[in-house]
Design a protein around this motif. Structure first.
Motif, mmCIF file in Angstrom:
data_model
loop_
_atom_site.group_PDB
_atom_site.id
_atom_site.type_symbol
_atom_site.label_atom_id
_atom_site.label_comp_id
_atom_site.label_asym_id
_atom_site.label_seq_id
_atom_site.Cartn_x
_atom_site.Cartn_y
_atom_site.Cartn_z
ATOM 1 N N ALA A 15 38.654 44.335 40.368
ATOM 2 C CA ALA A 15 37.206 44.381 40.581
ATOM 3 C C ALA A 15 36.670 45.796 40.443
ATOM 4 O O ALA A 15 35.650 46.031 39.779
ATOM 5 C CB ALA A 15 36.870 43.812 41.964
ATOM 6 N N ASP A 249 28.338 41.737 40.378
ATOM 7 C CA ASP A 249 28.620 40.567 39.542
ATOM 8 C C ASP A 249 29.795 40.829 38.599
ATOM 9 O O ASP A 249 30.667 39.976 38.420
ATOM 10 C CB ASP A 249 27.392 40.185 38.717
ATOM 11 N N ASP A 250 29.808 42.020 37.989
ATOM 12 C CA ASP A 250 30.890 42.358 37.064
ATOM 13 C C ASP A 250 32.232 42.424 37.789
ATOM 14 O O ASP A 250 33.253 41.946 37.280
ATOM 15 C CB ASP A 250 30.604 43.708 36.398
ATOM 16 N N LEU A 252 33.095 40.887 40.648
ATOM 17 C CA LEU A 252 33.527 39.566 41.096
ATOM 18 C C LEU A 252 34.018 38.710 39.934
ATOM 19 O O LEU A 252 34.999 37.959 40.060
ATOM 20 C CB LEU A 252 32.381 38.861 41.824
ATOM 21 N N GLN A 253 33.338 38.806 38.797
ATOM 22 C CA GLN A 253 33.767 38.026 37.634
ATOM 23 C C GLN A 253 35.146 38.473 37.153
ATOM 24 O O GLN A 253 35.986 37.643 36.784
ATOM 25 C CB GLN A 253 32.735 38.152 36.520
ATOM 26 N N ALA A 254 35.396 39.782 37.178
ATOM 27 C CA ALA A 254 36.708 40.285 36.774
ATOM 28 C C ALA A 254 37.793 39.791 37.725
ATOM 29 O O ALA A 254 38.885 39.389 37.293
ATOM 30 C CB ALA A 254 36.688 41.810 36.741
ATOM 31 N N ALA A 256 37.654 37.070 39.540
ATOM 32 C CA ALA A 256 37.793 35.621 39.348
ATOM 33 C C ALA A 256 38.705 35.304 38.164
ATOM 34 O O ALA A 256 39.564 34.415 38.234
ATOM 35 C CB ALA A 256 36.418 34.994 39.150
ATOM 36 N N LEU A 257 38.545 36.051 37.068
ATOM 37 C CA LEU A 257 39.401 35.837 35.904
ATOM 38 C C LEU A 257 40.850 36.162 36.220
ATOM 39 O O LEU A 257 41.775 35.443 35.809
ATOM 40 C CB LEU A 257 38.907 36.692 34.733
ATOM 41 N N MET A 268 33.350 31.156 43.959
ATOM 42 C CA MET A 268 32.417 32.278 43.988
ATOM 43 C C MET A 268 31.283 32.023 44.982
ATOM 44 O O MET A 268 30.583 31.013 44.884
ATOM 45 C CB MET A 268 31.843 32.507 42.594
ATOM 46 N N GLY A 270 29.086 34.740 45.661
ATOM 47 C CA GLY A 270 28.010 35.639 45.252
ATOM 48 C C GLY A 270 27.808 36.815 46.180
ATOM 49 O O GLY A 270 28.653 37.136 47.027
#
Length: 413
Positions: A15, A249-250, A252-254, A256-257, A268, A270
């Motif tokens: 993250a 957001d960036d 958390l998305q990283a 998650a992947l 998620m 948020g």
């Protein structure tokens, strides 16, 4: 078998990496303008951003950025100045004056690149005429202890300041202004990041006074008069090309992947910004429901959230938002064997500690008892640092040179 602590740490590292200037600047950096280029900025990522700018654009350019101690990077052309955080001192005032001097006397052919990230509100401190540094220090300390949200704190800071709320952009006139932002605020309002030195704020003196009254922070009539006078003197703000480089957001998305690649389902939640203990209670209840097979997702899964919680400081202990959250989470989970967690600040420093955050494991409370540490006592004294130091579950990273706010991960296996 999944090593829960190592897995959670890997998600945090992923993250943070997604939000570092080295990974987020290149795709958003505009083509190099003609004319003179002056680089200014403030925040925990400002020096790292300046270094990346130098690497991509090269000479000639000049300027100055302001960072807290430990968040510096070696730059060839841009000066790096240290200043105090989170409560400003004379070093912040001196640095702010140097920033203003750097943008003075520019022409329409020149360009100012402003590099902003979390922490800039304290680092860029220049009280309005009629307001003293001691006034700002007292008000800042009171706001930080009150449990006020960051947008409320920065609203007050802006109204007290001669450089925030678009006033730095006004000082750049008639030069062009490009502002590059790594956001540490919920909703990514660029007028709130570092209190928006190059972005006009819609907040008013009345808004600031209302916030101070809400949290019982007294201010003199002289200070209120100075804020009104400052608002009246503020000229038109130079239009700034604002570019958001990275946010929660960036990160958390990283994460998650990365979780998916490890065979763990991300759930998620948020960006969240309520009271740290209340949020921990809600998350513990959800994690226990998931562990019992009654949740919205099946194990193995990881609940991911960001944002910035609030903490009213009533005790004399040591710690930060993430420690408060983690301690409340540990109490609420009561040692459930299937739940592990990590709560940490992406800048590497949680509140007044030297740790980034804290891990929570099924034996956290048992470890504390073995060390003769009482969880409710530590909670009452806002002393999460001592609690997790005793359990051996502090996350120590040092400054990360970025800041997209808090990172929370709860693993249910």
């Amino acid at each position: 078998m999944l090593d829960a602590t190592a897995f959670l740490r890997s998600l945090f590292d992923t993250a943070v990496a997604a939000a570092t200037p080295a990974n987020c600047m290149q795709r958003w950096l505009p083509r190099r303008p003609t004319g003179n280029i002056v680089v200014v900025g403030a925040g925990k990522a400002a020096a790292a951003m300046a270094r990346q700018l130098e690497a991509q654009w090269g000479a000639p350019l000049r300027g100055v950025v302001v960072v807290p101690p430990g968040h510096d990077e070696e730059c060839r052309f841009v000066k790096v100045r240290f200043a105090a955080h989170p409560v400003p001192d004379e070093s912040c005032v001196a640095a702010s004056k140097e920033v203003l001097a750097a943008v003075a006397g520019l022409s329409e052919q020149d360009t100012v690149i402003c590099l902003l990230s979390g922490g800039g509100s304290s680092l860029l401190t220049l009280p309005l005429p009629g307001i003293t540094l001691a006034d700002k220090q007292r008000i800042t300390r009171a706001l930080l202890r009150s449990g006020a949200a960051i947008h409320e704190i920065n609203c007050v800071r802006t109204q007290l300041s001669a450089i925030k709320g678009g006033k730095l952009a006004a000082a750049c006139a008639p030069a062009n202004v490009i502002t590059l932002v790594i956001s540490d605020v919920q909703g990514n309002d660029v007028a709130v990041v570092a209190s928006g030195p190059t972005a006009a704020s819609g907040a008013t003196v009345a808004d600031a006074v209302s916030i101070l009254e809400r949290y019982g922070i007294p201010v003199s009539d002289n200070i209120i008069e100075a804020m009104h006078a400052g608002a009246a003197r503020t000229g038109s703000v130079v239009e700034s090309d604002l570019r958001l480089l990275a946010s929660s957001d960036d990160a958390l998305q990283a994460a998650a992947l990365a979780a998916m690649e490890a065979g763990v389902t991300p759930y998620m939640l948020g960006d969240l910004g309520e009271d740290a203990r209340d949020l921990a209670g809600e998350h513990a209840a959800l994690a226990l429901e998931i562990a019992a097979g009654r949740g919205p997702v099946a194990p193995p899964c990881v609940m991911l959230s960001g944002g910035e919680t609030t903490v009213p400081v009533l005790g004399g202990g040591r710690g930060g938002r993430n420690g408060e959250y983690a301690l409340a989470l540990a109490i609420a989970l009561t040692g459930h064997p299937a739940v592990h967690a990590l709560a940490a600040d992406t800048d590497g420093i949680d509140g007044c500690g030297d740790n980034a955050g804290c891990f929570v494991s099924p034996d956290t409370i048992a470890r504390a008892r073995a060390a003769a540490i009482d969880a409710p006592d530590c909670q009452r004294d806002n002393d999460s640092y001592a609690f997790f130091a005793a359990t051996g579950e502090l996350l120590m990273t040092g400054p990360t040179r970025t800041n997209v706010n808090d990172f929370r991960a709860i693993l249910i296996t």
